[in-house]
Every structure is written in C-alpha cells, then in structure tokens.
Scaffold this active site. Structure first.
Site, mmCIF file in Angstrom:
data_model
loop_
_atom_site.group_PDB
_atom_site.id
_atom_site.type_symbol
_atom_site.label_atom_id
_atom_site.label_comp_id
_atom_site.label_asym_id
_atom_site.label_seq_id
_atom_site.Cartn_x
_atom_site.Cartn_y
_atom_site.Cartn_z
ATOM 1 N N HIS A 474 0.834 -1.204 0.000
ATOM 2 C CA HIS A 474 0.000 0.000 0.000
ATOM 3 C C HIS A 474 0.874 1.261 0.000
ATOM 4 O O HIS A 474 0.720 2.138 -0.848
ATOM 5 C CB HIS A 474 -0.914 -0.016 1.237
ATOM 6 C CG HIS A 474 -1.793 1.180 1.366
ATOM 7 N ND1 HIS A 474 -3.118 1.167 1.006
ATOM 8 C CD2 HIS A 474 -1.524 2.450 1.791
ATOM 9 C CE1 HIS A 474 -3.631 2.383 1.216
ATOM 10 N NE2 HIS A 474 -2.681 3.174 1.688
ATOM 11 N N GLU A 475 1.783 1.312 0.951
ATOM 12 C CA GLU A 475 2.618 2.510 1.048
ATOM 13 C C GLU A 475 3.526 2.652 -0.173
ATOM 14 O O GLU A 475 3.790 3.763 -0.632
ATOM 15 C CB GLU A 475 3.438 2.504 2.337
ATOM 16 C CG GLU A 475 2.595 2.539 3.607
ATOM 17 C CD GLU A 475 1.553 3.645 3.631
ATOM 18 O OE1 GLU A 475 1.769 4.702 3.007
ATOM 19 O OE2 GLU A 475 0.491 3.443 4.263
ATOM 20 N N HIS A 478 1.630 4.401 -2.851
ATOM 21 C CA HIS A 478 1.723 5.858 -2.680
ATOM 22 C C HIS A 478 3.100 6.338 -3.136
ATOM 23 O O HIS A 478 3.229 7.389 -3.783
ATOM 24 C CB HIS A 478 1.580 6.237 -1.202
ATOM 25 C CG HIS A 478 0.187 6.224 -0.664
ATOM 26 N ND1 HIS A 478 -0.858 6.878 -1.268
ATOM 27 C CD2 HIS A 478 -0.330 5.653 0.459
ATOM 28 C CE1 HIS A 478 -1.964 6.716 -0.532
ATOM 29 N NE2 HIS A 478 -1.666 5.964 0.512
ATOM 30 N N HIS A 481 3.303 6.700 -6.727
ATOM 31 C CA HIS A 481 2.521 7.861 -7.167
ATOM 32 C C HIS A 481 3.378 9.127 -7.100
ATOM 33 O O HIS A 481 3.295 10.001 -7.970
ATOM 34 C CB HIS A 481 1.285 7.976 -6.267
ATOM 35 C CG HIS A 481 0.184 8.827 -6.808
ATOM 36 N ND1 HIS A 481 -0.865 9.237 -6.030
ATOM 37 C CD2 HIS A 481 -0.047 9.353 -8.032
ATOM 38 C CE1 HIS A 481 -1.683 9.983 -6.759
ATOM 39 N NE2 HIS A 481 -1.204 10.074 -7.980
HETATM 40 ZN ZN LIG Z 1 -2.890 5.176 2.027
#
Ligand SMILES: [Zn+2]
Length: 688
Positions: A474-475, A478, A481
């Site tokens: 998940h991290e 990010h 991104h």
């Molecule tokens: Zn998040």
C-alpha cells in the site's frame, strides 16, 4: 552568536551538497530549525511580494507559474522538519515543533491571505477562458485559485483576522494531539513476565516481544501499542485477561486524565473547524471539506457508507455465528467482547483454512517482500530501484534507493523506513522530502515510506504477516505515485490530488501482492528458500474473505463517526467527544463485541493534521476505483498486461492532479467506475 554566524554554522542554510540534494541528515540538529525557518520564511515572503507587487499586469507566467516555483528553500526545510518529527523525533524536536507550529501556520496565512497576490490570481481566474492556456496550466490556475479561496482569501476585515487566528490555533492543537498520542504510546508496555503470559503466541510474536524489550534495554518480553505487536497479541494470546488489558490500553490512548488528555483538544478542534467552515459559507466542516473532493457532497459519501454498512453488518453476523459456535465448542461460555473477537476469529480461520501463522510467516520475509514490490513496479512501469548505501539517511535502519526509469536515468530517490521504534509515530505513511516538478528546471522527487513492522532479533529475518505485506505494498503504491509523477507543476505533482483519489494508487498496488504469479516468484521460505506451496496460496486466497465483515464494519463505523462529528454546525461541538462517538455507534447499531480501535482521542487521521478530517471515507471511495481498475488487468488476462499498465501509468501514476480525477480515471478505464467489483472483493455482494 549573531545572525550571520548562526547562518554560517547552520547546515540547513548551507547548500545541500549530498547526492540528489538529499538533506544534511547527519549534521542537522533540532536547534537548527528555528533560525533556518526564520530566514527561509523571510525569503519566501520576499519572493511572494515580488510576485504580488510587480508593476507588470498579471499573466499566467508572471503570477501563477512563478508562485508555483516559489518557496523551494522554505519547502525543503519544512518537509525535512515534518518528516523528522514523524519518523525520528526527540524531546528537542518535539519542543521545536511546539514552538514552531504557530509561526509556520502564520506563514501559511502570509501566503494565502496576501491580498495583492490573490487579486492578481483572481483577475486571471476571471478571464481564464481568454488566456489561451494549455490544459495543465488551466488546471493549475483553477487549483491555485481554489486553494486561496478555501484558505480565506476572499474574507475581509475582522473575519479575515479571525480565520488566520483559527489556522494558527488549529496548528498548535494538532501538534499537541499528535504528541499526546505518542506520549501515551511510548509510556505503555504490557510486560510478559512469565512463560504463562506468552501462552498461545506463535514464535514470531514471542521474538518480536523480546525484541521490543531489548530495544528498551529491558529484560524479558513486552507488548507495546505498535499495531504490528498489539494486533498479533490480540489475535493469538490465550490469556483473556492480558488481551483485555492490551485492548483497553490500545483504545484509550489520549483519553487519560492529565497532561496527555486529548478530549479537550478534540473538542476545541471540532469547534474551530466548524467556525472556519461557517466563515467560508459552509454549514459544516464536512461540507467545506467535501467541496474539494470527487464525492463533492455529504449525500454522495453517506450513500456509499450506508450501502456498504448494511451489507457489512450481515456479513459480520455470519462471522459471529461461526465464532460463537467455536467458542461454545471449546467451552467458552462468556459473551464475546472486543478483546475476544480477533482471537476466536483466528480459531475459526485456522479450522476452516488450516492456516497456521508459524507455517505462513516464514514465506513473507521483509527483504523478499520489498523485492517483490520493486519487481512488480519494474514489470508494470519499467522502473528499477538500486540500493545506494552511500546516500545519507536519518536513521541506520533506513535504506536509500535510486529509482531509475526505462532509459536508466534517475527519476527519483526512495527512502524505506520499515521498523517500529519509540521515536516514530504509529501507523504507516508515505511522505516527500521533495516533490517532482518541471517548473523552473526539472526536479526529481525524494519520497519516503514509513512502516512500523516489529523488527526481528539481530541475525534473524524480519517476518511479516499477510496484513503487513499489504501495508508494505500500500505505502509503496503511494510511493510510486510520488516517484512516477510526470507533470509540469509542483502544485499538481504526485500525491497532490483530490483526497478521495489519493488512495487509488496505493490500494490498487495491493492487488499485486496476492497474485499467484508474484507469490510464486517471491514468497520463498526464509530458511529453506522453497517457494510457497500452491495449496497454501489457495488457502490464503480463500481465507481472505473470512473476516471482511469484521474489517468492513469497524472501518465504516469509524468513517460514520468522522462524518457525524464533522457535520455538526458551529456551536454544536460535543462537550464530550467520546460520549458523542458512543452515541453515534449506538444509533448506527454497532453490534456488541466488535469494538472499534480508532477512537477520536487518538484518531490521527482526523486530528493530527486535517487532511483526512471528514475524509476517512476516502479509502472505501478509492476502493470502488481500485477494484474496478484492477479488473482491467483481469479482463486483459494478465496482471502485468503491457497496454493496460501503460494506460495506468499515463492516466494515474504519472498524472498527478494535472487532469480532473473523474476524467483521468475515465481515460484509463474507458468508462466510469462500477461499485460491484469492490463489493465482490469484500464478499459483500451476496448480502443484498
Ligand atoms: Zn494510504
């Protein structure tokens, strides 16, 4: 020492000469920040005045683009400061944080409440259709104009003063909130003094508990309130009395009388937020916050939450039946309490899917899972991460990587900070030390991922749970991104998107961790090196749905309390936020025995900063998008399909906020998102 001397001896004010302009981590000390900020803020205000007070008529270039390129020297110090306060704090840094929160908030006011500057932006905005701007420049003008309006630029006189004062007070309260939570977390330890206190704990949890004691120079083993320790303890400990003690400590952070009590802090923050919203013409803080999202209205958010809430309650009751049956079978006659749920759910899970932590965890060594995440990024987007042990970092556990694009040239720097420690706040997050931009020269991003995994004893591999692996991916989603961002302006780059879009790249990336192809390659036994057996992959996949009722109910309950409390108009902030929360949960029919673990007094999403206030729903909103987005790969028949991946890169991971999010999603998917894939993934479709 006079000011010039101070500047000469302050590493923050010298050129940052480390490779890629990384911060002077090894030289910087807490006392360097106040004088560095003073100078950097003065310089930044001079830059802004030079834009605002120039005699030339406003143009996009001389006003909007120049504003976007301003404040770089200030930003690099501010980002370093906030990152260190979150990841490697100290008493001296905490003191600096308390001293500086007000002047930093005042500095933000000096930007957004700069009347001549706003007058130029407002004039350009009014005739934006005649400016002949390219699409991204138009987007920048609109976003910057909105930033100013939402920060009070249209207010005048006493209201303007008041709005600015509220910002400064809220910043202090937010700092205090975060420090109180950290203090309660650091103060607590559940000492496991005897062998009997470890009953039921798998070897990996015992090791982590011993390691937590060793890090604090204590003998034996202990449980802290770090999620990666307390959740496994609640899941496995046979000792109901100790589970209850851990649960109560975990869910009462910030709710103890004395110096770290957050109840009054929360109350005041809610009242001040509602006042700010009213000054800007909104009925409630939720209305204000949602005006700048994809959802736009409370109705749209509540529609999604209500839909999922009723389905999740039905899924939860099915899980409860299985849990209670297991309890009775094993002779437990008591009612199920919040500190029991995970424990008994785990027993059901083990029975149904024969999943034993000791069997599973050795396949998820941290180093291999990091390699898996990097490999997925390479296969999808053509980027490679090369460890650079020579780059400076702020703690010996942090690893630094150069991120190389398809052509082998660096496109970013990635810092990976994976372990829990007493100087780091809880949770997991991505942050920047520097953001990507091309305005005023190309700048590559410096991105950090923070996790709070329990570190193994020296010489042992750190083993992750399946949930921990999801957090890692998940991290890193990010992180990508931020790293893959390819836009013209800093204001539009990376994760600076609308907040109910920001969890799309992160949640979407989680999908690859459970792809059989990825598991076969990377989930290898920490000791034998054997790949994970196929039947175990199958059991892991099937087991993921059990417990979705529990997870979804707890999550939506937290989102509902967030929306409820931020929907109150000014003057209606609850005198007792904890009582208000309980009342909302009771009215909503939160079933007994569930218990939510994000209570207002430590809910950092809502009160440590404001970026998720009236915004905890965004994970579910983005999940509609990510489940639908991953289906594009399923439809293509390949989780690494090149064409889908390149559309995903162009329209999501590289796109920043350069295009309105609904439109950019449509450009990727060829249509608007559908809710069914999310409901299907959570096993909530059949519960209609
Ligand atoms: Zn998040």
């Amino acid at each position: 020492m006079n000011f010039i001397d101070a500047a000469l001896h302050n590493p923050l004010l010298q050129p940052w000469t480390a490779p890629h302009g990384l911060p002077p981590f090894t030289e910087v000390r807490a006392e360097h920040f106040a004088p560095a900020f003073e100078l950097a803020m003065r310089e930044h205000r001079a830059e802004l005045d030079a834009i605002a007070l120039q005699s030339a008529a406003p143009t996009f270039d001389n006003t909007v683009a120049r504003l976007d390129a301003s404040g770089r020297a200030f930003a690099r110090i501010e980002l370093l400061f906030h990152n260190l306060c979150a990841s490697e704090t100290s008493a001296a840094l905490q003191a600096a944080q308390r001293t500086l929160s007000q002047p930093l908030a005042a500095h933000a006011n000096a930007i957004y409440l700069n009347a001549p500057l706003f007058a130029r932006i407002d004039a350009l905005f009014a005739r934006r259709a005649e400016l002949d701007l390219d699409a991204q420049s138009m987007r920048l003008l609109e976003r910057v104009h909105d930033d100013f309006v939402r920060s009070g630029a249209r207010l005048a006189g006493a209201e303007r003063e008041r709005f600015g004062a509220l910002n400064e007070r809220l910043a202090s309260l937010s700092t205090q909130f975060g420090q109180n939570v950290l203090a309660d977390e650091s103060a607590y330890r559940l000492v496991l003094a005897h062998e009997g206190d470890m009953a039921g704990l798998p070897e990996s949890v015992r090791d982590a508990a011993r390691q937590a004691a060793a890090e604090r120079h204590l003998p034996g083993a202990l449980i802290t309130l770090s999620r990666s320790l307390v959740v496994p303890f609640l899941t496995h400990s046979d000792r109901r009395d100790l589970r209850e003690a851990a649960w109560r400590a975990w869910t009462s952070r910030g709710e103890h009388d004395g110096a770290t009590d957050n109840r009054a802090v929360v109350r005041e923050m809610l009242e001040l937020r509602a006042e700010q919203a009213r000054l800007l013409g909104y009925e409630s803080y939720a209305d204000y916050a949602l005006a700048n999202t994809m959802a736009r209205t409370r109705g749209a958010v509540m529609g999604l939450l209500d839909n999922v809430w009723s389905r999740a309650l039905r899924a939860l009751e099915r899980e409860r039946e299985a849990i209670v049956a297991m309890m009775r079978e094993q002779g437990a006659t008591h009612e199920i309490e919040p500190w029991d749920w995970r424990y008994w759910a785990e027993r059901v899970r083990q029975r149904r899917f024969a999943l034993d932590d000791a069997e599973v965890k050795p396949y998820f060594a941290l180093d291999r899972m990091v390699a898996a995440a990097f490999d997925c990024a390479r296969r999808l987007f053509g980027v490679s991460l090369v460890e650079r042990a020579d780059l400076p970092v702020y703690h010996p556990d942090v690893k630094a990587y150069e991120v190389l694009g398809r052509d082998g040239r660096p496109i970013g720097v990635f810092l990976h900070d994976n372990f829990a420690r007493p100087t780091k706040r809880s949770g997991a997050w991505m942050s920047n030390f520097r953001q990507q931009t091309k305005n005023g020269g190309a700048v590559i991003p410096i991105v950090v991922n923070n996790n709070n995994f329990a570190k193994a004893a020296p010489g042992q591999p750190t083993l992750l749970s399946f949930d921990d692996v999801r957090t890692l991916f998940h991290e890193f989603g990010h992180g990508l991104h931020g790293l893959l961002s390819d836009v013209g302006y800093e204001r539009l780059s990376g994760t600076n998107v609308l907040r109910d879009f920001v969890e799309l790249p992160s949640q979407l990336f989680e999908h690859w961790m459970s792809e059989p192809d990825v598991l076969r390659r990377h989930a290898r036994h920490a000791v034998t090196g054997e790949p994970i057996p196929e039947p175990l992959i199958e059991r892991l996949k099937r087991s993921r749905r059990f417990g979705q009722g529990y997870e979804t109910v707890r999550y939506v309950a937290s989102a509902l309390t967030d929306m409820a409390v931020h929907s109150l108009p000014q003057g209606r902030a609850p005198a007792d936020p904890v009582a208000f929360e309980n009342q909302v949960l009771a009215e909503r029919g939160l079933p007994p025995g569930v218990g939510i673990n994000h209570r207002f007094t430590h809910f950092q999403h809502l009160f440590y900063g404001s970026s998720y206030a009236a915004g905890y729903y965004v994970y579910l909103w983005a999940e509609v998008l990510d489940a639908d987005a991953f289906d594009a790969f399923v439809e293509a028949g390949d989780p690494f399909d090149g064409q889908v991946a390149s559309r995903l890169l162009a329209h999501v991971y590289a796109a920043g906020d350069g295009v309105e999010p609904g439109a950019t999603y449509q450009a990727f998917r060829g249509r608007a998102p559908r809710i069914e894939p999310m409901l299907e993934k959570r096993g909530l479709l059949e519960a209609t």
